[in-house]
Each structure stands twice: as C-alpha cells, then as structure tokens.
Design an enzyme around this catalytic site. Structure first.
Site, PDB file in Angstrom:
ATOM      1  N   ARG A   1       1.908   4.538   8.924  1.00 35.02           N
ATOM      2  CA  ARG A   1       1.984   3.751   7.677  1.00 35.02           C
ATOM      3  C   ARG A   1       3.408   3.330   7.359  1.00 35.02           C
ATOM      4  NH1 ARG A   1      -1.056   2.805   2.681  1.00 35.02           N
ATOM      5  NH2 ARG A   1       0.269   3.134   0.882  1.00 35.02           N
TER       6      ARG A   1
ATOM      7  N   ILE B   1       0.851  -2.802  -0.519  1.00 39.40           N
ATOM      8  CA  ILE B   1       0.064  -2.083   0.476  1.00 39.40           C
ATOM      9  C   ILE B   1      -0.793  -1.115  -0.330  1.00 39.40           C
ATOM     10  CG2 ILE B   1       1.982  -0.457   0.875  1.00 39.40           C
ATOM     11  CD1 ILE B   1       0.960  -0.027   3.696  1.00 39.40           C
ATOM     12  N   SER B   2      -2.102  -1.148  -0.079  1.00 38.82           N
ATOM     13  CA  SER B   2      -3.020  -0.381  -0.927  1.00 38.82           C
ATOM     14  C   SER B   2      -2.753   1.112  -0.859  1.00 38.82           C
ATOM     15  CB  SER B   2      -4.463  -0.633  -0.493  1.00 38.82           C
ATOM     16  OG  SER B   2      -4.771  -1.980  -0.635  1.00 38.82           O
ATOM     17  N   GLN B   3      -3.210   1.771  -1.902  1.00 39.76           N
ATOM     18  CA  GLN B   3      -3.108   3.220  -1.965  1.00 39.76           C
ATOM     19  C   GLN B   3      -3.936   3.813  -0.812  1.00 39.76           C
ATOM     20  OE1 GLN B   3      -4.872   4.664  -5.558  1.00 39.76           O
ATOM     21  NE2 GLN B   3      -4.314   6.783  -5.168  1.00 39.76           N
TER      22      GLN B   3
END
Lengths: 248, 827
Positions: A69, A95-97
């Site tokens: 990530r 950037i999504s959780q």
C-alpha cells in the site's frame, strides 16, 4: 592514498547504516501490513451484524498482505500508508480506507477467473487488491494524471493483469463486457444504467457513497440470473439509531 | 508629547475612515471568499478573527501606550502600511495552508493548519485596530470626531463591499481594500500628498489592485470541492463566471466526460440525460443546464427520476418550482404537460445566464410562454404570493457531497421549517401536492426530520389525518415526500405503486401500506424509513423524536438549522466506531464551529487576557473595586452584546434573504448605533451614569422582548419589499436597540477610571481584556447555542447577561467622559 582510503571508509560508514535502514523499513512495511490486516479482521468481526461479512476470507487477506500500500500513497504519507484511514493522493482524490477496500472486495464474492471492472482508478490500490484475486481487472480513470501514475505503478509492481484506460467510465468498457463484478469508486448523482447492463447475470456491483474522507454507506447491486436488479444499502457503522431506555 | 493633546485634521479623519472601512470590508469580503474556497460556515470564523484582532490590539496598545505616544505618527502610519501588506499577503499565505476540513477527524495536523489560518488572518485586523486605537488615544479630547470618522468609514466599508461584489470579483476587491492603507498613509503626508512619500503611497494604492488583477493570483478553492474536481477532468473548461454577493456562479463545459446530472435516476431507466453544462455555486452544489432542442424524447430521462412522481397523479398542473437553478424542474414540468409554471430563483446572476448566455442552449425555457420566473427568495415568495398551485416542487438545495459530509450543519434553511410548510400548505389548491426531494443519508436523518417537520406543520394547520395525505418513496440516494391537500385515493395509490415498481423505487409510506411492501429494491438491514414513518405518524412520535440519536426534532423559524443533526449523545457511538464509519455520524460543519470556539477561546485568553495578567498586580495594587466583580460585569456585557448581535444577524437572514447581506446590514447597524449610544452616554454628567446604565439595560431588555414578539409579524408583512427597503427597515429596527447597547460599556469604564484614577489603579485594561475575551468567545458560542436552543433562547440568555451585569455595576460613582474603549463600536 590515505585521503582516498578515508573517503572510501567514509562512504562505507554512511552506506551501511542506510542499507540497514532500508531493510528495516521494508520489514516494517510487512509488519505494518500484517497489523493492518489484523485490525481489518477485527473491524469486520465487530460489524458483522451490519455488513454480513464475518471475517476476512483467505483470498482477500492474502491480497491485502501482498499489495504494498505504501507504493500507492504520496511519498510524504508513506509512514501513514498502513493506518486504517483514507489518505489524500492529490487531485482532490483519496486512497480509500483499508477497511472499506477489504469490505468492498469481500462483498463482491470474487472467484479467481472473474473479470472485474473498476470505475475510478485513483491511486490504483483497489485495482491491485482485485488483481491479486482475479484474472482480469479493467480500470478507468477520468483524471489523466492519476490514470497515468496508476498505469506506471502497475507496470512497476508487475500487475500485468490490470488494463487501464483514461476516459469516461459512464459507459463502462464495452469491448471487455460483460463483467462478473464492477466497482464504482466515484459515485455520481445516479448509478449509470449502462454499467448495470454490462454486469453478467449473477454479477455484483459495489458503490461506496459519501464524501472523500467518509464512506457513509455502500450500495451493492446484484443482478440475478433473470437479469433482475436488487440493490442493498450497507451501513458499515455499528449503530443503534434509538437510545435504549436504559441509556436514558 | 502625550496622548490626547491635539486636534485631528480633516485628512487624518479621512485616513481613519479609510482604514476603518477597509477593515470591516475585509471582514465581509473574507466571509464571501471563504464561502468560495471553503464553505459557508467560515463566516463565523471571520467574525471571531476580526474581534480577536481588535481585542489583541487593545491589549498591546494598553501595554505599550506610553511608548507609542512618543512616535504616534510613525506608529500610526506603520500600522496602516502593515494592514495593506497583511490584508493581501496574509490571505495569500493562508491560501497556501493546506487546511482540509474533511480531514480534520483523521489528521490532527489539520487543527494546526486551522490555527495557522486563524492567526494569519487575524493580523490585518490587528494592524487596522492598532491604527484606530492609537488615534483614539492620541486625540482623546477630540474623540468625537475621530470616532465619527471610524463609524462612518466602517459603515461605508461594509456597504461598499456588498455593492461592489455585484460588479467585481472578490480577489479584485481584495486588491482594492489592500490599497486603502497605502492611500490613507499618502493622505497624511505633509505638506500635501505631492511629497515623495505621498506619491509612493498613492502609487502603491493604485499598483496593488492592478497587480492583483494583472497577476496570476487566483482564489484556490479546496481541491475536494466539486468544481475543483471537475476541472481536473479531461477537456473541462469554464465557459462563464458570474460573481455576486450571493454566490460565485461557474458554468463548466466538459465535452469528453459529459455531465449527467440526474439525481436518483432509476437503474432501469431506458433514457439517459442529454448534453449538459455543469453549474456550480461557490464551487459546490453542482446542478446542470440541460441542452434542450425542443424534442420531448431528448429529455425523457426526467420521467425516470423520483421527482417525476407527482406528475403521475396530476393532469396539466399549475406548478410552482422553488429554486429553479439550471432549469431541470422546469423541463420536467414542461415534459409532463404543465399548464403554467412559476419558477422562483433567488440569484439574479443565474437568471441572467439562463435568459441570455445560455438561453439557446437551454431551449429558452426561462422565457417559455408557460414559464414565469420570479427573482426572489423562495420563502419570501411563498409568504406573499396569493396564488395557489396544483404542484409545488422544492428542489434539492445542496449537493450530495455537502449533504453527506454534514457541511450544511450551520446553514439556515428557512424553507424547511414548520412555519414555511404551514404557508406552503395554504398555497396548495384542493388536491394539490407539495413535493420535497432530499438526499438519503444513512443511518437516516434528513428524511425523518423532514417528515417530522411536515407532520408538525400539518398538525398546527389543523389537519388531523396526515397519514392519509402523505406518500414517501426513495431510490438508493434520493427520497421524495408528497404532501397532498386532501387524501390520496385508491387510484392514486395504484399509480404510485406502478411508478415505483417500474423504476425499482421503494415505498416508505402511503396510506394503507404494509411492511411486506417496503424495502424491496434498495434493501436496508431494517426498513428504517418505513419504521420512521410509522413512528412519526403514530402515538410514538414524541418518543421516537426524543430517543433518536440524531436531532430530528421539527425545524422551526427559531431553530432553522435543518442540517444540524448532531446530538452529543451520539459521541460514544462515534468514538467506538471511528475505524468503521463512525465519523459519518457527525456533521462536519458543526465540528468546525466547535473547533472555532476552541481556537477563539484559547487565542483570546492567550493573546488578550494573559498579557494583562502579567501587569495585573501592579495595576490592581491600589484598587478598591474587586477585580472579579469588574471581570464579571464586563464579560457579561461582552457576551450579551455578541449574543444579541449574532442572534439578530441570524433572525434577519430570513428577512434579508442571505447571510452575507444580513451580516453586512447587522454589523453596520450595530456598529454605528452602538457608537452613537456610547457617545450619547459619554456626554452625560457622572451622577447619572449608574442610572443611565440601569435605564439602558431595561430598555434593551424591553426592546429585545418586544422584538421577540413582533418581528415575525413585521417580517411577514414586509417580506416582498425591495431589498433596499428591507435593509432600511432592518436598520431602523436595530437602531434603538443598538443605541442603548452602546451605553453600559463606556459608562462602566468611566466609573472605573474615576474610581481609581489612572495612575493609582489601572482597572480599565483589565476590563477591556475581559470584555474582549467574552466578545470573541461569545460570537461563536452564540451560534452554537442557537443551533441547540434556538435564536430566541440566545436573545433571552443575552438579556439575562445584561440583568446580571446590572447588579455588578462598579460600585464607585463617577464619570469622566467618552468611552474610547468601547469594543462594540470598533468591530
């Protein structure tokens, strides 16, 4: 000569610790990833009543552990990459959780030979997670810079099964349709009907709804074998809207 | 030379007027600019900033006064120059601070960024206040004329900014304001402006605005606002822009990634939106101008949206559309064969765009033979029109993003109140329908609150069978509530069911609904919308509202914050679920207000009060009066003044149609008339001072009480008057109240000065500081309290503060003259 030796010695001295640091950082990221996955598993177990996802499946867990990530966030935020929170990636996008990424991936109930379409590539993290699970991922991004950066990233990290495109996602990816699953990460004022048409019978489409830093709920659109559509609205937060009498 | 010996010249008075006007204009301009680059609720932050700047200045001048007196002219001019530099410079630096309110819950660093912006933008106010305070001290014996220049300049500054916003873009106006400090310095040069320094000042005053216009300087809206995001798409370009005091309207063309604005469009829709242009208000609230070529087929998608439901039940209706915007509702009405369409739109710039620039594109719908456009505030229109309609449609007033993040929590919505719905019900013909669309938020809050408010309005209107007159449907993101002036028939219900089945919309309520029929297409874990309807239409209504963790109490004109759903009882849920969507339970707008309150409290304590505490002992040595008593008296006045000012600003925003216009009118009125009151009491003889404080407090309480009772009537009867007349009426209403509000502070100050003697006891700075702190905190606290307890409650609390102050009046009798330290008039 003495001076030269001193210089070489100097460079050896400064390069050994820096090599060491790199190694430690890489190990750190692995450890942080494992911790993140554990936390996501815990959160999923906590919210099973709302999401009906009781825990991380093996395939999603493996995918989350495999995708670096930190490669998908801006340099200055690398140390925060494995925090369970959305992060800004520039261009007004996030950037999504990780928890939401995991939940959406679980809800799609993917199989290895599935073909998945993603509308809104963003950093490319979600596509990479999908690519760890399924054979083919198609992803479309409307912001050229983001799309280009993501494509470079996929190439660098070896995600050959992700096909990228920069442009309008409203009509999906007609040449590659139909899809087993679709993720629409940029919700508009309505769910594009053409995307529903590109969903295979039995296919699933997931849409996170909310602002960039706050997913309010997920819409899971399911197309049954007869082509009929049912949408499920999933609120991931554990919440009882009414105060119980004992709390008053 | 010491302070207070000389008489100010005309040029000096003009300079004071210029800097006073510039600082107040700057405050109002910042409210507008921050609505564009951030969101509306930053208006309250700006008021706090201005107050803090003036408060800190008071403290600094108090501490350094004697030293500054020796270099008065130099210090005065330096502060004017610094105002000019900082008003532009600090704003441009503040724009670079990466403050993102959406991230404030995830990233503690955002709090530091907010504090940074707070301190940066305080500086221009601080420098302007330094100049004004120095002038007050320098010309102590001729304070009346300095003071008049200050008041006149401030009033003109506020009005000029509001007027100029009609023609100038905010950044251009910022350049002009920044030049005023230099202009003031140029004016002061002796023997005339034609000296070297004078010419430099003059050139700079002209060059600064030219630099701003000619350079690449631009407002930098937050990159998470809709417009910012749209502009990053391929091929997107701005094709029109209109700036006004209400909003910055931006029209965007995006040929490669077309806009397809169709809220709640059915998943089953065979028709899709045609070409559209994006329409943004202050970079948010996106709607669209739809290309219309006169062919019905091209806009058939409008029949596939939840908002089309009322047309299934009405034949050739007379339609009233509240919030015409880009014209989608007008098109929808035309598509469905409406007989006559009245469309209300507040923003005249938008109407100009639709009737000129984009008339052809939009198919000339604004000038269509069936369409009458009214450029008015919607609530004002419905209060005064005598017409009745078959259908009244209330458009979505906010974007989905803004709604879902709770960013509108501090926006007053006068259309969504019980009183508004009562009026709307009267405007319906028999069997007519009121249709209200709202975004869906989960867990639900908007929908239940709208329903609760409508039901309350129906009860108050004497309707005893609301359950038979309501229909509620929803898609995945949009709910539509229909209220009929009469009961829905069986045939109506059949049509509604067919409409929903064909489009996969869910029924949440219709008369005779059963639980089996709900929650079918957009499935939720529990049928929460149906459950809400059952509870709100049944015996459980009060209990349901009371026990709900969100604030879904009916919205009234006294508490017009429809979007403030937050209740503190929800905090444990938020904290326990931070990683799993807990933050979505909060309203961000409300949180920013709380953050502002915290910052205002901390900084006002640190920057106003703390420096005075260091000299506290020295000043208090020979004082007879209790410092605590003095602190309480002056903090009561600070809170009371700000509570009344903010509360009336909010109350008048219904009447004056917009927070900016209301803020400008209220600030100017309070400023000028409180100043007049202050001067008036200042000219009195000391034996009467205490009596005058008492009289003024009683008059304030009497007027405020009277206004609580009669303002609704006055507003109702004069709502349709032209803007200028309503502004005039507002000023006349505020005048008597503000005049008396200006009295207790200088009278109290004078008693302190007289009691102790300036050299023996310096209680005045202490009073000044405490009052400053209370004013800064009070400005934010008033809003916070109003959203919870109502505007009237804030006025009542203010009255209580005044009455408490009455028993705390400094005990020693005496009076030495004008209150140059009156904070109420300097802000």
């Amino acid at each position: 000569m003495v001076v030269r030796i001193k210089i070489i010695w100097f460079f050896i001295c400064i390069s050994i610790p820096s090599l060491g640091i790199e190694q430690v950082l890489a190990e750190d990221f692995v450890r942080l990833r494992e911790e993140m996955v554990q936390e996501i598993g815990h959160d999923l177990r906590e919210t099973v009543a709302q999401t009906h996802v009781s825990d991380l499946s093996e395939q999603v867990k493996k995918a989350l552990l495999a995708v670096p990530r930190h490669e998908f966030v801006p340099e200055r935020l690398k140390d925060k990459a494995y925090e369970n929170r959305p992060l800004p990636i520039g261009y007004g996008q996030t950037i999504s959780q990780p928890f939401i990424v995991a939940l959406m991936t679980e809800l799609l109930k993917l199989k290895p030979n599935d073909k998945v379409l993603e509308i809104g590539t963003g950093s490319g993290y979600q596509a990479a997670v999908l690519a760890e699970i399924v054979d083919q991922v198609y992803t479309i991004e409307i912001i050229p810079e983001l799309g280009e950066h993501a494509a470079e990233r996929f190439e660098r990290l070896g995600y050959a099964n992700i096909k990228t495109r920069i442009g309008d996602g409203y009509y999906g990816w007609e040449e590659a349709a139909p899809f087993d699953a679709i993720i629409v990460t940029a919700a508009a004022s309505h769910i594009p009907p053409p995307l529903v048409q590109q969903l295979k019978p039995g296919g699933r489409m997931i849409i996170p709804v909310g602002s960039q830093f706050m997913t309010q709920f997920l819409v899971l659109v399911e197309k049954d074998q007869r082509g009929e559509i049912v949408a499920e609205q999933i609120v991931p937060v554990k919440f009882v809207p009414l105060t119980r009498a004992t709390e008053k | 030379m010491t302070f207070g010996q000389r008489k100010p010249g005309l040029k000096f008075l003009i300079a004071i007027g210029l800097v006073s006007g510039a600082s107040l204009g700057y405050e109002i301009l910042l409210m507008r600019i921050f609505s564009i680059i951030q969101w509306h609720h930053f208006a309250y932050l700006m008021i706090s900033l201005a107050l803090l700047g003036f408060g800190v200045s008071g403290t600094i001048i108090t501490l350094l006064g004697d030293r500054l007196s020796r270099h008065f002219y130099r210090a005065f001019q330096l502060n004017l120059v610094l105002f000019s530099i900082s008003s532009l410079g600090c704003f441009l630096i503040a724009q670079q601070v990466q403050f993102n309110p959406l991230e404030i819950l995830w990233d503690k660093g955002q709090w530091i960024n907010l504090a940074g912006i707070f301190l940066l933008l305080m500086l221009p106010f601080f420098f302007a206040a330094n100049g004004i305070c120095l002038a007050f001290m320098q010309y102590k014996r001729h304070i009346n004329s300095v003071y008049a220049a200050n008041l006149f300049g401030s009033g003109m500054g506020a009005l000029a900014v509001i007027l100029l916003l009609h023609w100038l873009f905010p950044l251009t106006l910022l350049g002009l304001i920044s030049g005023l400090g230099f202009l003031a310095v140029a004016l002061l040069q002796k023997p005339s402006i034609l000296t070297l320094k004078g010419m430099i000042g003059l050139i700079l005053a002209v060059l600064v605005p030219i630099f701003v216009i000619q350079s690449d300087l631009q407002l930098k809206p937050l990159e998470y606002k809709q417009l910012s995001q749209t502009m990053k798409q391929m091929g997107a370009r701005v094709i029109a822009e209109r700036s006004g005091p209400l909003a910055l309207i931006t029209v965007v063309e995006s040929p490669k990634i077309p806009f397809r604005y169709a809220p709640g469009l059915s998943l089953m829709s065979p028709a899709l939106p045609p070409d559209q242009l994006g329409l943004f208000f202050d970079g948010e609230g996106m709607t669209a101008i739809t290309r219309y070529d006169g062919k019905q087929d091209s806009i058939a998608y409008l029949h596939e949206m939840p908002s089309a439901l009322p047309y299934v039940l009405l034949d050739q209706p007379d339609v009233l559309i509240l919030g015409a915007g880009g014209g989608a509702s007008i098109l929808q009405a035309l598509w469905h064969g409406a007989r006559q369409i009245d469309a209300v739109e507040l923003n005249d710039d938008l109407v100009a765009l639709m009737t000129a620039d984009f008339a052809d594109y939009s198919g000339r719908i604004y000038t269509h033979e069936k369409v009458s456009v009214h450029v008015e505030e919607a609530r004002g229109f419905i209060e005064t029109t005598q017409n009745q309609f078959d259908l009244i449609q209330m458009e979505l007033m906010d974007s989905f993003n803004v709604s879902s993040a709770g960013l509108s929590a501090l926006s007053e919505t006068w259309l969504y109140t019980v009183e508004s719905f009562q009026t709307l019900l009267q405007r319906l013909k028999p069997e007519g329908i009121l249709a209200i669309g709202r975004w869906i938020r989960l867990p639900p809050r908007d929908g239940p609150r709208m329903l609760a408010t409508v039901i309350e309005a129906m009860h108050r209107s004497g309707i005893d069978d609301p359950a038979r007159r309501l229909v509620w449907i929803r898609s995945w993101n949009l709910g539509v509530l229909l209220i009929r002036n009469g009961a829905f028939s069986a045939a109506d219900i059949a049509s509604i069911k067919a409409f929903c089945i064909q489009r996969a919309f869910d029924l949440a309520w219709y008369p005779g609904i059963s639980e089996k029929e709900v929650n079918r297409y957009n499935h939720l874990a529990d049928p929460v919308f149906y459950q809400a309807a059952v509870a709100l239409l049944g015996e459980e209504r009060d209990r349901y509202i009371e026990t709900n963790k969100f604030n879904i109490t009916p919205v009234t004109d006294d508490k017009p914050w429809f979007f403030r759903f937050f209740r503190w009882r929800i905090l444990p849920d938020v904290m326990n679920n931070i990683q799993t969507g807990g933050y979505s339970l909060l309203d961000l707008g409300y949180l920013v207000l709380v953050a502002t309150l915290v910052l205002a409290s901390v900084f006002s304590f640190l920057l106003i009060l703390l420096p005075l505490v260091f000299k506290y002992r020295k000043w208090m040595q020979r004082c007879h009066e209790s410092p605590l008593r003095v602190a309480l008296y002056f903090s009561c006045l600070g809170f009371a003044f700000m509570f009344i000012e903010i509360a009336f600003m909010q109350r008048f925003s219904l009447y004056l149609s917009h927070p900016v216009l209301s803020a400008a009118t209220m600030l100017t009125s309070f400023l000028v008339f409180a100043g007049i009151g202050s001067q008036w009491v200042g000219r009195g003889h000391h034996p009467y001072a205490k009596k005058r404080i008492m009289i003024s407090v009683f008059v304030i309480v009497a007027i405020a009480t009277l206004y609580l009772l009669v303002l609704p009537v006055i507003f109702r009867t004069s709502m349709t008057f032209p803007d200028t007349l309503r502004v005039l009426i507002s000023i006349l209403l505020i005048a008597p109240l503000a005049v008396f509000m200006g009295m207790p502070f200088p009278a109290g100050i004078a008693r302190l000065e007289n009691e102790s003697g300036e050299k023996a006891c310096r209680m005045v700075p202490w009073a000044w500081g405490v009052n400053g702190c209370a004013s800064v905190i009070g400005a934010v606290l008033a809003t916070l309290l109003a959203t919870h307890f109502g505007i009237s409650a804030v006025i009542l609390i203010a009255m209580a503060f005044y009455l408490v102050a009455l028993v705390l009046i400094p005990t020693q009798a005496g009076f030495t003259g004008g209150g140059e330290n009156d904070r109420g008039r300097t802000v």
